[in-house]
Structure formats: structure tokens, C-alpha cells
Design an enzyme around this catalytic site. Structure first.
Site, PDB file in Angstrom:
ATOM      1  N   HIS A  96      50.947 -13.880  16.787  1.00  0.00           N
ATOM      2  CA  HIS A  96      50.393 -13.560  18.266  1.00  0.00           C
ATOM      3  C   HIS A  96      48.791 -14.337  17.864  1.00  0.00           C
ATOM      4  O   HIS A  96      48.251 -14.037  16.990  1.00  0.00           O
ATOM      5  CB  HIS A  96      50.618 -12.327  18.608  1.00  0.00           C
ATOM      6  CG  HIS A  96      49.799 -12.048  20.212  1.00  0.00           C
ATOM      7  ND1 HIS A  96      48.791 -12.182  20.359  1.00  0.00           N
ATOM      8  CD2 HIS A  96      50.746 -11.954  21.152  1.00  0.00           C
ATOM      9  CE1 HIS A  96      48.669 -12.034  21.681  1.00  0.00           C
ATOM     10  NE2 HIS A  96      49.869 -11.901  22.318  1.00  0.00           N
ATOM     11  N   GLU A 168      52.508 -19.540  24.164  1.00  0.00           N
ATOM     12  CA  GLU A 168      51.541 -18.692  24.921  1.00  0.00           C
ATOM     13  C   GLU A 168      50.017 -19.399  24.799  1.00  0.00           C
ATOM     14  O   GLU A 168      49.338 -19.062  23.704  1.00  0.00           O
ATOM     15  CB  GLU A 168      51.300 -17.276  24.313  1.00  0.00           C
ATOM     16  CG  GLU A 168      52.528 -16.348  24.253  1.00  0.00           C
ATOM     17  CD  GLU A 168      52.106 -14.830  24.011  1.00  0.00           C
ATOM     18  OE1 GLU A 168      52.555 -14.118  25.093  1.00  0.00           O
ATOM     19  OE2 GLU A 168      51.336 -14.467  23.168  1.00  0.00           O
ATOM     20  N   GLY A 174      46.087 -12.771  29.308  1.00  0.00           N
ATOM     21  CA  GLY A 174      44.839 -11.806  30.178  1.00  0.00           C
ATOM     22  C   GLY A 174      43.949 -12.577  31.192  1.00  0.00           C
ATOM     23  O   GLY A 174      43.275 -11.624  31.566  1.00  0.00           O
ATOM     24  N   SER A 211      49.898 -14.073  31.272  1.00  0.00           N
ATOM     25  CA  SER A 211      49.603 -13.748  32.602  1.00  0.00           C
ATOM     26  C   SER A 211      50.531 -13.790  33.656  1.00  0.00           C
ATOM     27  O   SER A 211      50.508 -14.115  34.781  1.00  0.00           O
ATOM     28  CB  SER A 211      48.434 -14.658  33.232  1.00  0.00           C
ATOM     29  OG  SER A 211      47.312 -14.554  32.664  1.00  0.00           O
ATOM     30  N   GLY A 232      52.419  -9.069  28.640  1.00  0.00           N
ATOM     31  CA  GLY A 232      51.436  -8.197  28.169  1.00  0.00           C
ATOM     32  C   GLY A 232      51.129  -7.153  28.972  1.00  0.00           C
ATOM     33  O   GLY A 232      51.742  -6.243  29.416  1.00  0.00           O
TER      34      GLY A 232
HETATM   35  P1  PGA Z   1      49.140 -11.234  29.283  1.00  0.00           P
HETATM   36  O1  PGA Z   1      49.594 -11.073  27.531  1.00  0.00           O
HETATM   37  O2  PGA Z   1      50.746 -11.015  29.795  1.00  0.00           O
HETATM   38  O3  PGA Z   1      48.505  -9.892  29.496  1.00  0.00           O
HETATM   39  O4  PGA Z   1      48.661 -12.323  29.373  1.00  0.00           O
HETATM   40  C1  PGA Z   1      50.735 -11.844  26.934  1.00  0.00           C
HETATM   41  C2  PGA Z   1      50.606 -11.955  25.388  1.00  0.00           C
HETATM   42  O5  PGA Z   1      49.659 -11.463  24.918  1.00  0.00           O
HETATM   43  O6  PGA Z   1      51.621 -11.740  25.219  1.00  0.00           O
END
Ligand code: PGA
Length: 247
Positions: A96, A168, A174, A211, A232
Site C-alpha cells: 500500500h 490506487e 483520501g 476516494s 478506505g
Molecule cells: P480511500 O482509501 O478510499 O480513503 O481513498 C483507499 C485506500 O487507501 O486503500
């Protein structure tokens, strides 16, 4: 089969996680039973055994957010793929962007982790993605290709079972920013091509993370060859998470 993966990161301490799962137990079990849907929760290590016990006999799957690159040995503080398997963990996130950034995880370490996991029958979800700077300078494909090649090269013929790749984009995590579907599709094509190059394309599944929320999930789901969402923030809010799984 479409994966709905909830990456709780370090945002759901033990008591909250237990409460979340108890409160939403029926819904979680029901959602996980739907045809073609795989529901996976990724809590902190400390919660895994308790959650595996809680969901025993249901289709709710429990995963881990990381594992050690090493087999058993003198590695104080690490968690082995062997133990993860023994307590019932079926999937594990690897590489990640938060671990790459905060724990300096290199491709060599990431590849080792994937091998440890796949030898235990745990399905790894390898995260890749470029920074905003890479995106703006139009080097996304180049960066993701490097991240992938340096890991897949090491796996060669040693990968047992499947490997999911979660694309990602770092600037999307986020932030509420999601790239155009055409960009994600371009990166997926690249992943497929790199997979082919290493003879792994039959084993690879494609996921997107960054997101995802109830307002954009439907549109993202249109993406060709997409096999899962890695979520997330939204996964902490059961109502909205449920809406996405129900789409
Ligand atoms: P997010 O995070 O959905 O809050 O953007 C995704 C992740 O870090 O796997």
C-alpha cells in the site's frame, strides 16, 4: 466475482471494530451472500482472529493489511503469513502506498511478502499507483510499469494462485479526487500487458482504489475488466459502504 474490500487502516480500534461488526452483522452476512460478490474486511492484525471467529460459517472474508517478508524466525514484532493463514485470514494487502511511504517498503520486500502469502494460500492484493506529480507530468504509465515489473520479475514461476493488483493513484487516496475512467482503463491495459510479459496474466485480477464513494462508485464500476474496489474512508461508514456493495 467482484471484490468489495474494506481497508480500515488504523482507524478502527478493537472495540469499535467489534461493535461495527456486531451492529451490522446481519447486513454484512447478507451482503456477502449475494451472488458474484466477495466482501472482505481488512482490520488491524489484533482483530483478525476475533473477526474470523465471529464470521465463521458465513461468506464474510477477513484479510490483513500487511505481513512479514520473512518465514518464521527471529523477527521481533513481525506477523507471519503462516500465522495469518492459521487464524483464518484469506487475503492480504501488500505494498500500500502508505507502507511504501512510511515504512520504506521496496519492490524486493513486497515481492517476498507476496511469495510468503501465496505459499500459505492467502491471496495478495498488490497496491500500485503514481503520485500527483507523476500524473501531471504524464509519467503515470511509466511509474506503474516500474512498480509492477520490479515485483512480478521476482515472482516468476513461484506465484501460487491468484494475485490482485489494486491500482490506487496516491493523489486519489483520501482526497475525493478520482481520475477519469479512461485513465484507469489505460493503466489496467498496462497491468494486463506487464502480466502477460511475465506469464502471469491468467492469475491477475484488477481492482481500483482511491476516494470511492456512493456518488462515484457506479461510474467507476463501468470500467472494463474491473474486478474489485479497495475502499478506505467509505468503508468506515456502514450505510454508504452498503450502498456501494448493493450497486
Ligand atoms: P480511500 O482509501 O478510499 O480513503 O481513498 C483507499 C485506500 O487507501 O486503500
Amino acid at each position: 466475482m467482484f471484490i468489495y474490500a474494506a481497508n480500515w487502516k488504523m482507524r478502527m480500534p478493537f472495540d469499535q471494530a467489534m461493535e461495527f461488526c456486531k451492529e451490522n452483522y446481519k447486513d454484512l452476512v447478507f451482503l456477502a451472500k449475494q451472488d458474484g460478490k466477495n466482501l472482505i474486511l481488512f482490520p488491524e492484525f489484533t482483530h483478525i482472529k476475533a473477526l474470523c471467529d465471529m464470521f465463521e460459517g458465513t461468506n464474510v472474508i477477513i484479510g490483513a493489511q500487511d505481513c512479514s517478508q520473512n518465514s518464521l524466525g527471529a523477527f521481533t514484532g513481525e506477523v507471519s503469513a503462516i500465522s495469518l493463514c492459521q487464524v483464518g485470514c484469506q487475503y492480504c494487502l501488500v505494498g500500500h502506498s502508505e507502507r511504501r511511504a512510511h515504512c520504506n517498503e521496496t519492490s524486493a520486500v513486497i515481492a517476498e511478502k507476496i511469495l510468503r502469502l501465496s505459499s500459505q494460500g492467502i491471496i495478495p492484493i498488490l497496491c500500485v499507483g503514481e503520485s500527483k506529480r507523476d500524473f501531471l507530468s504524464k509519467t503515470s504509465e511509466c511509474v506503474v510499469k516500474d512498480q509492477l515489473e520490479s515485483v512480478l520479475e521476482t515472482l516468476k514461476n513461484d506465484l501460487n494462485g491468484r494475485l490482485f493488483i489494486a491500482y490506487e493513484p496516491i493523489f486519489s487516496i483520501g482526497t475525493g479526487i478520482v481520475p477519469e475512467n479512461s485513465h484507469i482503463e489505460k493503466i489496467f491495459d498496462l497491468i494486463v500487458n506487464v502480466g502477460k510479459k511475465f506469464g502471469l496474466n491468467d492469475k491477475i485480477g484488477l481492482m481500483y482504489g482511491g476516494s470511492i464513494d456512493e456518488s462515484n462508485a457506479k461510474n467507476i464500476k463501468e470500467i472494463k475488466n474491473l474486478q474489485g474496489f479497495l475502499m478506505g474512508g467509505i468503508s468506515l461508514d456502514f450505510k454508504n459502504f452498503k450502498k456501494i456493495v448493493e450497486l
